[in-house]
Design a protein around this motif. Structure first.
Motif, PDB file in Angstrom:
ATOM      1  N   PRO A 227       0.788  -1.230   0.000  1.00  0.00           N
ATOM      2  CA  PRO A 227       0.000   0.000   0.000  1.00  0.00           C
ATOM      3  C   PRO A 227       0.818   1.277   0.000  1.00  0.00           C
ATOM      4  O   PRO A 227       0.304   2.346  -0.327  1.00  0.00           O
ATOM      5  N   GLN A 228       2.106   1.192   0.367  1.00  0.00           N
ATOM      6  CA  GLN A 228       2.927   2.397   0.353  1.00  0.00           C
ATOM      7  C   GLN A 228       4.365   2.047   0.013  1.00  0.00           C
ATOM      8  O   GLN A 228       4.799   0.906   0.175  1.00  0.00           O
ATOM      9  N   THR A 229       5.071   3.045  -0.477  1.00  0.00           N
ATOM     10  CA  THR A 229       6.484   2.898  -0.788  1.00  0.00           C
ATOM     11  C   THR A 229       7.207   4.125  -0.247  1.00  0.00           C
ATOM     12  O   THR A 229       6.923   5.250  -0.667  1.00  0.00           O
ATOM     13  N   THR A 230       8.091   3.912   0.702  1.00  0.00           N
ATOM     14  CA  THR A 230       8.831   5.043   1.263  1.00  0.00           C
ATOM     15  C   THR A 230       9.793   5.603   0.230  1.00  0.00           C
ATOM     16  O   THR A 230      10.561   4.865  -0.387  1.00  0.00           O
ATOM     17  N   VAL A 231       9.731   6.920   0.051  1.00  0.00           N
ATOM     18  CA  VAL A 231      10.567   7.615  -0.935  1.00  0.00           C
ATOM     19  C   VAL A 231      11.226   8.807  -0.241  1.00  0.00           C
ATOM     20  O   VAL A 231      10.687   9.916  -0.241  1.00  0.00           O
ATOM     21  N   PRO A 232      12.384   8.614   0.397  1.00  0.00           N
ATOM     22  CA  PRO A 232      12.998   9.694   1.161  1.00  0.00           C
ATOM     23  C   PRO A 232      13.346  10.908   0.301  1.00  0.00           C
ATOM     24  O   PRO A 232      14.001  10.784  -0.736  1.00  0.00           O
ATOM     25  N   ASN A 233      12.901  12.070   0.754  1.00  0.00           N
ATOM     26  CA  ASN A 233      13.203  13.334   0.085  1.00  0.00           C
ATOM     27  C   ASN A 233      13.375  14.408   1.154  1.00  0.00           C
ATOM     28  O   ASN A 233      12.411  15.040   1.585  1.00  0.00           O
ATOM     29  N   PRO A 234      14.611  14.647   1.603  1.00  0.00           N
ATOM     30  CA  PRO A 234      14.850  15.620   2.673  1.00  0.00           C
ATOM     31  C   PRO A 234      14.596  17.075   2.266  1.00  0.00           C
ATOM     32  O   PRO A 234      14.587  17.949   3.125  1.00  0.00           O
ATOM     33  N   ILE A 235      14.379  17.334   0.964  1.00  0.00           N
ATOM     34  CA  ILE A 235      14.096  18.712   0.525  1.00  0.00           C
ATOM     35  C   ILE A 235      12.685  18.809  -0.053  1.00  0.00           C
ATOM     36  O   ILE A 235      12.428  19.590  -0.972  1.00  0.00           O
ATOM     37  N   ASP A 236      11.773  18.029   0.516  1.00  0.00           N
ATOM     38  CA  ASP A 236      10.401  18.009   0.023  1.00  0.00           C
ATOM     39  C   ASP A 236       9.738  19.388   0.090  1.00  0.00           C
ATOM     40  O   ASP A 236       8.912  19.722  -0.755  1.00  0.00           O
ATOM     41  N   ASP A 237      10.100  20.198   1.085  1.00  0.00           N
ATOM     42  CA  ASP A 237       9.448  21.501   1.224  1.00  0.00           C
ATOM     43  C   ASP A 237       9.890  22.499   0.167  1.00  0.00           C
ATOM     44  O   ASP A 237       9.158  23.437  -0.150  1.00  0.00           O
ATOM     45  N   THR A 238      11.078  22.311  -0.427  1.00  0.00           N
ATOM     46  CA  THR A 238      11.569  23.240  -1.440  1.00  0.00           C
ATOM     47  C   THR A 238      11.626  22.637  -2.838  1.00  0.00           C
ATOM     48  O   THR A 238      11.613  23.364  -3.828  1.00  0.00           O
ATOM     49  N   SER A 239      11.709  21.319  -2.935  1.00  0.00           N
ATOM     50  CA  SER A 239      11.808  20.656  -4.243  1.00  0.00           C
ATOM     51  C   SER A 239      11.118  19.301  -4.184  1.00  0.00           C
ATOM     52  O   SER A 239      11.777  18.256  -4.138  1.00  0.00           O
ATOM     53  N   PRO A 240       9.782  19.297  -4.183  1.00  0.00           N
ATOM     54  CA  PRO A 240       9.054  18.020  -4.130  1.00  0.00           C
ATOM     55  C   PRO A 240       9.224  17.227  -5.420  1.00  0.00           C
ATOM     56  O   PRO A 240       9.544  17.792  -6.469  1.00  0.00           O
ATOM     57  N   VAL A 241       9.014  15.917  -5.315  1.00  0.00           N
ATOM     58  CA  VAL A 241       9.065  15.049  -6.491  1.00  0.00           C
ATOM     59  C   VAL A 241       7.638  14.694  -6.876  1.00  0.00           C
ATOM     60  O   VAL A 241       6.711  14.851  -6.081  1.00  0.00           O
ATOM     61  N   PRO A 242       7.411  14.229  -8.110  1.00  0.00           N
ATOM     62  CA  PRO A 242       6.050  13.888  -8.531  1.00  0.00           C
ATOM     63  C   PRO A 242       5.393  12.872  -7.599  1.00  0.00           C
ATOM     64  O   PRO A 242       6.023  11.900  -7.171  1.00  0.00           O
ATOM     65  N   GLU A 243       4.144  13.104  -7.280  1.00  0.00           N
ATOM     66  CA  GLU A 243       3.414  12.205  -6.392  1.00  0.00           C
ATOM     67  C   GLU A 243       3.337  10.803  -6.998  1.00  0.00           C
ATOM     68  O   GLU A 243       3.066  10.644  -8.184  1.00  0.00           O
ATOM     69  N   GLY A 244       3.586   9.801  -6.168  1.00  0.00           N
ATOM     70  CA  GLY A 244       3.518   8.424  -6.625  1.00  0.00           C
ATOM     71  C   GLY A 244       4.785   7.921  -7.290  1.00  0.00           C
ATOM     72  O   GLY A 244       4.869   6.749  -7.641  1.00  0.00           O
TER      73      GLY A 244
END
Length: 311
Positions: A227-244
């Motif tokens: 149901p989920q896949t962890t995708v670490p992104n320490p800069i999510d607040d400034t450079s998010p990646v495409p959802e999913g």
């Protein structure tokens, strides 16, 4: 993983102008290279989606997989934490296809790494000069071994011998697809081939066990969805990646510098954390994965990306 070379060839659109038959044609593969080596590490820090250290939540259990194959769809370098996802410098990008309907990663076109081939090598002349603080990669595929328990086999596996205790740990092989959407013709898990001929969303996996238990030949192949896949992104607040997507992000301790007119190779190591990355809902709290009792996989994402420049 050992450090050996995998040469990734791409069509770079190189034009040769005004060359006579006596003039030497420059070899675009000559000269210094950027060598990127991938290391799957069960002792690396375990992170959540925002890059924070995290433990296995209560009610779940997890194990370190025995990694065999890593498949990547995209590799990129990013100057800083404000660089948008689609404005980094692409080092490698593999094909997508509409064969399954919606656009999807073409599984057969991914760049695959294993214990013997784990280094991507490209000419530095193909990499834009600059300073890069972050590394990103889209993980499309993982293949690894796990251990699980056959409790429940007496009722769930046809012809299970009455005199054989089903509380047995066995080795299984998992093939998991982490891309946002992947077109799969067919794939081999261990010994068995699974035909799909269509798209599968992130989290789809196959699990195979083949072996002999006290004279009983066990051949198990199951398919499921995490149901989920962890995708670490320490800069999510400034450079998010495409959802999913499964675009993982890591920061260099000291920025990677690609100079003009480089004369020497630049070597980079990418440590990918698989610290308890195969996680399931542990219904009876015994720490064993027991799919025949209905225990389900809840996460199979990687747990952190740690790039560094090495000598």
């Amino acid at each position: 993983m050992t450090k050996t070379s995998l040469i990734f060839s791409t069509l770079m659109g190189i034009a040769m102008l005004s060359c006579s038959e006596n003039e030497p044609i420059e070899n675009p593969n000559a000269g210094p290279r950027l060598n990127i080596t991938f290391i799957m590490d069960s002792e690396a820090e375990r992170l959540d989606n925002l890059g924070n250290p995290v433990s296995v939540p209560e009610g779940n259990a997890a194990q370190d997989p025995d990694f065999e194959v890593l498949g990547l769809h995209f590799i990129g370098l990013y100057p800083n934490k404000f660089t948008p996802y689609d404005e980094g410098v692409t080092i490698a990008s593999t094909a997508t296809t509409g064969s399954g309907g919606a656009t999807a990663i073409d599984f057969d076109s991914e760049v695959f790494f294993n214990d013997e081939l784990n280094t991507l090598s490209v000419p530095l002349s193909y990499v834009s000069t600059g300073t890069y603080e972050f590394f990103r990669a889209s993980i499309g595929y993982q293949k690894y071994g796990i251990v699980y328990n056959l409790e429940g086999a007496e009722t769930e596996i046809p012809d299970w011998p009455a005199n054989v205790d089903d509380n047995i740990d066995v080795d299984g092989v998992v093939a998991s697809f982490l891309g946002y959407n992947t077109y799969i013709g067919s794939y081999v898990i261990d010994k068995q081939t699974v035909s799909v001929n269509g798209n599968k969303a992130q989290g789809y996996f196959g699990l195979e066990t083949t072996g002999e238990i006290e004279g009983f030949v066990l051949t198990q192949l199951t398919q499921g969805e995490a149901p989920q896949t962890t995708v670490p992104n320490p800069i999510d607040d400034t450079s998010p990646v495409p959802e999913g997507s499964c675009v993982v992000t890591g920061q260099f301790p000291s920025a990677l510098v690609i100079p003009q007119n480089a004369t020497d190779d630049i070597n980079v190591e990418i440590v990918i954390s698989i610290n308890q990355s195969f996680e399931w809902e542990d219904g009876n709290g015994n720490g064993k994965y027991e799919p025949l009792l209905g225990e389900t996989v809840v996460d199979m994402g990687t747990r952190g990306v740690f790039p560094s420049v090495v000598d």
